[in-house]
Design an enzyme around this catalytic site. Sequence first.
Site, PDB file in Angstrom:
ATOM      1  N   LEU A 179       4.424   1.381  -4.537  1.00  0.00           N
ATOM      2  CA  LEU A 179       5.865   1.439  -4.309  1.00  0.00           C
ATOM      3  C   LEU A 179       6.179   0.189  -3.485  1.00  0.00           C
ATOM      4  O   LEU A 179       5.894   0.145  -2.292  1.00  0.00           O
ATOM      5  CB  LEU A 179       6.268   2.710  -3.552  1.00  0.00           C
ATOM      6  CG  LEU A 179       6.096   4.036  -4.292  1.00  0.00           C
ATOM      7  CD1 LEU A 179       6.583   5.190  -3.413  1.00  0.00           C
ATOM      8  CD2 LEU A 179       6.848   4.028  -5.629  1.00  0.00           C
ATOM      9  N   PRO A 180       6.750  -0.851  -4.092  1.00  0.00           N
ATOM     10  CA  PRO A 180       6.815  -2.175  -3.461  1.00  0.00           C
ATOM     11  C   PRO A 180       7.920  -2.312  -2.414  1.00  0.00           C
ATOM     12  O   PRO A 180       8.916  -3.018  -2.613  1.00  0.00           O
ATOM     13  CB  PRO A 180       7.060  -3.101  -4.659  1.00  0.00           C
ATOM     14  CG  PRO A 180       7.853  -2.255  -5.616  1.00  0.00           C
ATOM     15  CD  PRO A 180       7.275  -0.864  -5.473  1.00  0.00           C
ATOM     16  N   CYS A 181       7.718  -1.682  -1.263  1.00  0.00           N
ATOM     17  CA  CYS A 181       8.720  -1.748  -0.210  1.00  0.00           C
ATOM     18  C   CYS A 181       8.871  -3.154   0.375  1.00  0.00           C
ATOM     19  O   CYS A 181       9.877  -3.428   1.045  1.00  0.00           O
ATOM     20  CB  CYS A 181       8.369  -0.762   0.902  1.00  0.00           C
ATOM     21  SG  CYS A 181       8.722   0.966   0.477  1.00  0.00           S
ATOM     22  N   HIS A 182       7.891  -4.024   0.129  1.00  0.00           N
ATOM     23  CA  HIS A 182       8.042  -5.398   0.628  1.00  0.00           C
ATOM     24  C   HIS A 182       9.183  -6.117  -0.091  1.00  0.00           C
ATOM     25  O   HIS A 182       9.656  -7.155   0.378  1.00  0.00           O
ATOM     26  CB  HIS A 182       6.729  -6.178   0.463  1.00  0.00           C
ATOM     27  CG  HIS A 182       6.298  -6.379  -0.956  1.00  0.00           C
ATOM     28  ND1 HIS A 182       5.723  -5.369  -1.708  1.00  0.00           N
ATOM     29  CD2 HIS A 182       6.364  -7.469  -1.767  1.00  0.00           C
ATOM     30  CE1 HIS A 182       5.450  -5.838  -2.916  1.00  0.00           C
ATOM     31  NE2 HIS A 182       5.830  -7.105  -2.977  1.00  0.00           N
TER      32      HIS A 182
END
Length: 212
Positions: A179-182
């Site tokens: 889950l690419p929260c960056h």
Amino acid sequence: MQAEQTRYSVPDWGVGELWTRGDLVLAHEFLFDADAGYVPRALRTGPPKGAHAPPTSTVPADSRHMGDGFVPSGRRDAGVATRLTARLIEARNQDGRLDPDDVTRRLSSFLAGNDARFDDVPLDLASSTPFQHAVAASLREIARGEVVSYGELAAISGYPGAARAVGTFCARNRFMFLLPCHRVVGADGLGGYGSAGVGVKRRLLALEGIVL
């Protein structure tokens, strides 16, 4: 069924931990080394708190794509509708089960700067709220080289005005990179990145061609 841990290392980045059970990823964490801008901490001896394994994979709810006026460089058209689809093939081996080694190879490839995809990897979201399901679904639709603001992600997920809650979700994300929260940034700057810090976030975004 017992949870299984797969550890892997990526030069110049650090050590990753992938926790799986059956056909689900329970959690993924990455412990960045000092060269990545983060001082490592002790590896866990068990899956992170909150990880569960239901009998079948849980697919997050569909999400609407709504914009809030924040369209930074690399952002896709905010008027395009998004839909999470259950693509669970490539992450599984020939026996139809999740292949942790395939997932860690893709994670290593991602950190090498390649466009590795994770939207087909089934995640354990059994204990998630409808809000968390919706945010997870929207996050999985943010491609490499794209960013959204916390407020925009809230609106995309069907919860306009919930930017702070989205920030909390990202800070507690137990599926790092999957889950690419960056790729979620502040409306006027980089924004935080949990305990890893903004230095790591900036480096991850630069890896994808985004300089903030």
